[in-house]
Write a protein that holds these residues in place. Structure first.
Motif, PDB file in Angstrom:
ATOM      1  N   ASP A  15       0.811  -1.214   0.000  1.00 16.85           N
ATOM      2  CA  ASP A  15       0.000   0.000   0.000  1.00 16.85           C
ATOM      3  C   ASP A  15       0.851   1.275   0.000  1.00 16.85           C
ATOM      4  N   THR A  16       1.888   1.284  -0.835  1.00 17.44           N
ATOM      5  CA  THR A  16       2.746   2.468  -0.928  1.00 17.44           C
ATOM      6  C   THR A  16       2.783   2.984  -2.360  1.00 17.44           C
ATOM      7  N   GLU A  17       3.126   4.266  -2.482  1.00 15.10           N
ATOM      8  CA  GLU A  17       3.239   4.879  -3.801  1.00 15.10           C
ATOM      9  C   GLU A  17       4.216   6.036  -3.746  1.00 15.10           C
ATOM     10  N   LEU A  18       4.812   6.337  -4.877  1.00 11.50           N
ATOM     11  CA  LEU A  18       5.697   7.484  -4.994  1.00 11.50           C
ATOM     12  C   LEU A  18       4.848   8.722  -5.221  1.00 11.50           C
ATOM     13  N   GLY A  19       5.126   9.755  -4.475  1.00 13.16           N
ATOM     14  CA  GLY A  19       4.396  11.009  -4.614  1.00 13.16           C
ATOM     15  C   GLY A  19       5.331  12.166  -4.321  1.00 13.16           C
ATOM     16  N   THR A  20       4.771  13.264  -3.880  1.00 16.40           N
ATOM     17  CA  THR A  20       5.578  14.421  -3.506  1.00 16.40           C
ATOM     18  C   THR A  20       5.117  14.950  -2.156  1.00 16.40           C
ATOM     19  N   SER A  21       6.041  15.636  -1.499  1.00 18.91           N
ATOM     20  CA  SER A  21       5.752  16.317  -0.246  1.00 18.91           C
ATOM     21  C   SER A  21       6.541  17.616  -0.252  1.00 18.91           C
ATOM     22  N   GLY A  23       6.871  19.618  -2.583  1.00 18.43           N
ATOM     23  CA  GLY A  23       7.544  19.741  -3.868  1.00 18.43           C
ATOM     24  C   GLY A  23       8.702  18.794  -4.098  1.00 18.43           C
ATOM     25  N   SER A  24       8.962  17.897  -3.175  1.00 17.10           N
ATOM     26  CA  SER A  24      10.058  16.931  -3.309  1.00 17.10           C
ATOM     27  C   SER A  24       9.490  15.521  -3.397  1.00 17.10           C
ATOM     28  N   PRO A  25      10.238  14.602  -4.027  1.00 17.14           N
ATOM     29  CA  PRO A  25       9.754  13.223  -4.085  1.00 17.14           C
ATOM     30  C   PRO A  25       9.630  12.641  -2.678  1.00 17.14           C
ATOM     31  N   ALA A  26       8.616  11.820  -2.495  1.00 14.29           N
ATOM     32  CA  ALA A  26       8.364  11.200  -1.200  1.00 14.29           C
ATOM     33  C   ALA A  26       7.608   9.902  -1.418  1.00 14.29           C
TER      34      ALA A  26
END
Length: 114
Positions: A15-21, A23-26
């Motif tokens: 249940d994980t995904e690449l996103g942003t936080s 403006g940075s990858p998270a």
């Protein structure tokens, strides 16, 4: 463990995904949108993970060479993890715990636009 290795491990968890936080990858928990792994402000030396405040204090006290906070993170549910940590299995366990803790939180609410 490098940033890329930390991200790859975090994305291997359920249940994980690449996103942003900010403006940075998270890496986030997909079902509730909570960020649990982020590059932090000290990108050259460490990455950050989300964790409850009591656990953060315990990690900082017992493993200060690996887990630490700058004044920016004090009092907030984020702790920094040094890239040069010697026990990578321990770091993976902590990333896993961070994902589990973040998954237990309620879904994030959209921020109000000004």
């Amino acid at each position: 463990m490098t940033w890329e290795e930390a991200v790859a491990f975090a994305l291997s968890l359920p249940d994980t995904e690449l996103g942003t936080s900010y403006g940075s990858p998270a890496v986030k928990v997909a079902s509730n949108g909570r960020t649990f792994l982020f590059p932090g402000r000290e990108r050259d030396t460490c990455f950050g993970i989300a964790m409850d405040l009591d656990r953060i204090e315990m990690l900082k006290e017992t493993e200060p060479d690996t887990y630490w906070q700058t004044p920016h993170y004090e009092g907030w549910s984020g702790v920094l993890v040094r890239y040069d940590a010697t026990d990578e299995e321990r770091v993976r366990d902590t990333i896993r715990s961070s994902r589990d803790w973040s998954a237990s939180l309620p879904k994030t609410r959209p921020r109000k636009r000004k």
